[in-house]
Design a protein around this motif. Structure first.
Motif, PDB file in Angstrom:
ATOM      1  N   ARG A 285     -13.261 -18.736 -25.635  1.00 11.93           N
ATOM      2  CA  ARG A 285     -12.686 -18.890 -24.297  1.00 11.93           C
ATOM      3  C   ARG A 285     -11.245 -18.376 -24.262  1.00 11.93           C
ATOM      4  NH1 ARG A 285     -12.772 -23.160 -19.379  1.00 11.93           N
ATOM      5  NH2 ARG A 285     -11.275 -21.982 -18.174  1.00 11.93           N
TER       6      ARG A 285
ATOM      7  N   PHE B 193      -9.928  -9.600 -31.181  1.00 10.54           N
ATOM      8  CA  PHE B 193     -10.729  -8.376 -31.053  1.00 10.54           C
ATOM      9  C   PHE B 193     -10.449  -7.456 -32.246  1.00 10.54           C
ATOM     10  CE2 PHE B 193     -10.538  -9.852 -26.651  1.00 10.54           C
ATOM     11  CZ  PHE B 193     -11.860  -9.720 -26.257  1.00 10.54           C
ATOM     12  N   GLN B 194      -9.132  -7.260 -32.531  1.00  7.47           N
ATOM     13  CA  GLN B 194      -8.791  -6.344 -33.616  1.00  7.47           C
ATOM     14  C   GLN B 194      -9.295  -6.876 -34.955  1.00  7.47           C
ATOM     15  OE1 GLN B 194      -7.370  -3.264 -32.943  1.00  7.47           O
ATOM     16  NE2 GLN B 194      -8.186  -2.994 -35.008  1.00  7.47           N
TER      17      GLN B 194
ATOM     18  N   LEU C 125     -20.937 -13.187 -23.654  1.00 10.32           N
ATOM     19  CA  LEU C 125     -20.488 -13.640 -22.334  1.00 10.32           C
ATOM     20  C   LEU C 125     -21.670 -13.716 -21.362  1.00 10.32           C
ATOM     21  CD1 LEU C 125     -17.856 -14.295 -20.753  1.00 10.32           C
ATOM     22  CD2 LEU C 125     -17.868 -11.935 -20.005  1.00 10.32           C
TER      23      LEU C 125
ATOM     24  N   ARG D 145      -3.888 -11.576 -27.148  1.00 13.24           N
ATOM     25  CA  ARG D 145      -5.339 -11.520 -26.950  1.00 13.24           C
ATOM     26  C   ARG D 145      -5.982 -10.391 -27.756  1.00 13.24           C
ATOM     27  NH1 ARG D 145      -6.965 -10.291 -21.692  1.00 13.24           N
ATOM     28  NH2 ARG D 145      -8.927 -11.362 -21.965  1.00 13.24           N
ATOM     29  N   LYS D 146      -5.166  -9.425 -28.190  1.00 10.95           N
ATOM     30  CA  LYS D 146      -5.752  -8.326 -28.974  1.00 10.95           C
ATOM     31  C   LYS D 146      -6.216  -8.800 -30.351  1.00 10.95           C
ATOM     32  CE  LYS D 146      -2.978  -4.709 -26.874  1.00 10.95           C
ATOM     33  NZ  LYS D 146      -1.927  -3.730 -27.048  1.00 10.95           N
TER      34      LYS D 146
ATOM     35  N   SER E  33      -9.923 -16.085 -26.124  1.00  7.80           N
ATOM     36  CA  SER E  33      -9.942 -14.610 -26.212  1.00  7.80           C
ATOM     37  C   SER E  33     -10.257 -13.976 -24.861  1.00  7.80           C
ATOM     38  CB  SER E  33     -11.035 -14.111 -27.166  1.00  7.80           C
ATOM     39  OG  SER E  33     -10.945 -14.712 -28.404  1.00  7.80           O
ATOM     40  N   LEU E  34     -11.065 -14.674 -24.069  1.00  7.65           N
ATOM     41  CA  LEU E  34     -11.549 -14.055 -22.834  1.00  7.65           C
ATOM     42  C   LEU E  34     -10.637 -14.270 -21.639  1.00  7.65           C
ATOM     43  CD1 LEU E  34     -15.388 -14.734 -22.982  1.00  7.65           C
ATOM     44  CD2 LEU E  34     -14.143 -12.690 -23.651  1.00  7.65           C
ATOM     45  N   GLU E  35      -9.654 -15.170 -21.779  1.00  9.24           N
ATOM     46  CA  GLU E  35      -8.868 -15.525 -20.600  1.00  9.24           C
ATOM     47  C   GLU E  35      -7.528 -14.818 -20.533  1.00  9.24           C
ATOM     48  OE1 GLU E  35      -8.576 -19.629 -19.861  1.00  9.24           O
ATOM     49  OE2 GLU E  35     -10.665 -19.733 -19.267  1.00  9.24           O
ATOM     50  N   LEU E  36      -7.278 -14.256 -19.402  1.00 13.54           N
ATOM     51  CA  LEU E  36      -6.000 -13.583 -19.191  1.00 13.54           C
ATOM     52  C   LEU E  36      -4.846 -14.563 -19.106  1.00 13.54           C
ATOM     53  CD1 LEU E  36      -6.875 -10.869 -16.572  1.00 13.54           C
ATOM     54  CD2 LEU E  36      -5.711 -10.471 -18.730  1.00 13.54           C
ATOM     55  N   ASP E  37      -5.123 -15.805 -18.712  1.00 12.69           N
ATOM     56  CA  ASP E  37      -4.008 -16.716 -18.458  1.00 12.69           C
ATOM     57  C   ASP E  37      -3.528 -17.436 -19.715  1.00 12.69           C
ATOM     58  OD1 ASP E  37      -5.771 -19.580 -17.066  1.00 12.69           O
ATOM     59  OD2 ASP E  37      -6.285 -18.206 -18.656  1.00 12.69           O
TER      60      ASP E  37
ATOM     61  N   THR F 133     -19.172  -8.934 -27.637  1.00 10.81           N
ATOM     62  CA  THR F 133     -18.409  -9.755 -26.693  1.00 10.81           C
ATOM     63  C   THR F 133     -19.150  -9.856 -25.362  1.00 10.81           C
ATOM     64  OG1 THR F 133     -16.339  -9.010 -27.698  1.00 10.81           O
ATOM     65  CG2 THR F 133     -16.182  -9.971 -25.499  1.00 10.81           C
ATOM     66  N   GLY F 134     -19.625  -8.721 -24.867  1.00  7.68           N
ATOM     67  CA  GLY F 134     -20.332  -8.707 -23.586  1.00  7.68           C
ATOM     68  C   GLY F 134     -21.640  -9.479 -23.646  1.00  7.68           C
TER      69      GLY F 134
END
Lengths: 230, 230
Positions: free
Chosen positions: A101, A117-118, A159, A113-114, A103-107, A155-156
């Protein structure tokens, strides 16, 4: 339980509480008080391990790197098994759920957040490089591009599965993804040997649990996380 | 401008303001006042079109269904072009950006997060069914599974691209995805004809802009959205 073991178990307990609250409320809406409510520890005990909500979130985010795997001769099978184990643990591990969660949230302000993923791209890439070195990968494959694509698609898929079924079909969807992309990545002699069967998660989970028991019998550190069977 | 046209243009203006605020702040943190601040309209004018924040969010979410495409003889090319146009518009259209953020956030309470995913799956499936009916799709392909996988993977690719580069490399990553999966989906005679070149977005964007101009010349409704060139 010796002091070191007890400290690791407490740390793990705090991370599980933090993970479940982050998974439920997201970063912004979570308070340290929410996390404390889930624990029988004092505020001081929690702050001994983590000095702030941000530090807790960083540790929860970093937990994705702890997803274990079994070393294989066939490196593309090792890559598959890593995904299968992640898919299995995501349905049950509150720390991993919180991490996803975040990782997926902009806020999630102030958090990089990278990073998760990295770290998955790097992990995929290391296995792909080993696979390539031993001739498992088709010659046209760009290893970095493929490592990034696998991370993106997984990731997709997770989700989509979370939104549609609360992760009930995550394992099946992950195997569908692999069926679509592996024929473009793996040499035919490898494809032939890869195990993508529905009970793969159970098999690898049992292997991991046995390995963890061996390590425990050898007196190695146990981070308080024994729930490895899928 | 006749009344109907003016109303559509106003509605579009409100949606753009709402989309940009949702994209920036997410559903929970957004207020109707934030959206009004971006507009030179009265509160009453906004409420004439949308009765609440939730209704605005629903309309922003629904905008994903408006991504236009060009009908093609080769249906798999039509599917590619739909993705190419989506990738292009996402980098520039605030309504679509808001829509994507709302789809990805768990805290969008009260909104059906399945809706945008299901609507993309349905759209992919309709094109895949047409492709299959005219022999473009390999016989082993499960159309529903593939329609869902494409939606999942595209979601992951756009999220990865957003986190890593703010969507700068979205088009390139989308074409990498297609290169990995299409050989498993399309018959060789189709693969041979598919255009996945880097300037595909520019080409399709120009076609869509020309089609929109034709429709305008024929006196058809213009929803105030003419920015179709990529």
């Amino acid at each position: 339980m010796v002091t070191q073991e007890r400290a690791l178990a407490t740390r793990r307990m705090i991370l599980e509480a933090a993970g479940s609250v982050f998974a439920e409320k997201g970063y912004s809406a979570t308070t340290v008080a929410d996390i404390l409510k889930k624990l029988t520890l004092t505020r001081g005990a929690v702050y001994f391990h983590f000095s702030s909500k941000e530090e807790l979130a960083r540790a929860v985010l970093a937990s994705q790197a702890d997803v274990p795997t079994v070393v294989r001769d066939l490196k593309l099978q090792e890559l598959i098994d890593l995904g299968v184990v992640f898919a299995c643990q995501l349905t049950r591990d509150p720390v991993l759920q919180g991490s996803v969660r975040l990782s997926l949230e902009l806020d999630s302000v102030g958090l990089d957040r990278k990073l998760p993923f990295q770290s998955w791209v790097d992990r995929n890439l290391r296995i792909l490089e080993q696979a390539s070195a031993q001739g498992e990968v088709r010659p046209h494959v760009n290893l970095v591009e493929t490592a990034e694509l696998l991370c993106s698609c997984f990731t997709g898929v997770q989700l989509f599965s979370q939104v549609m079924t609360g992760w009930v079909d995550l394992d099946a969807r992950f195997r569908t993804l692999l069926k679509h992309v592996l024929s473009n990545i793996a040499e035919p002699w490898v494809l032939f040997q890869l195990d993508l069967s529905p009970d793969r998660g159970v098999k690898v989970g049992a292997e991991l649990a046995a390995l963890a028991e061996e390590r425990a019998a050898d007196g190695e550190e146990d981070p308080g996380r024994t729930d490895l069977a899928c």
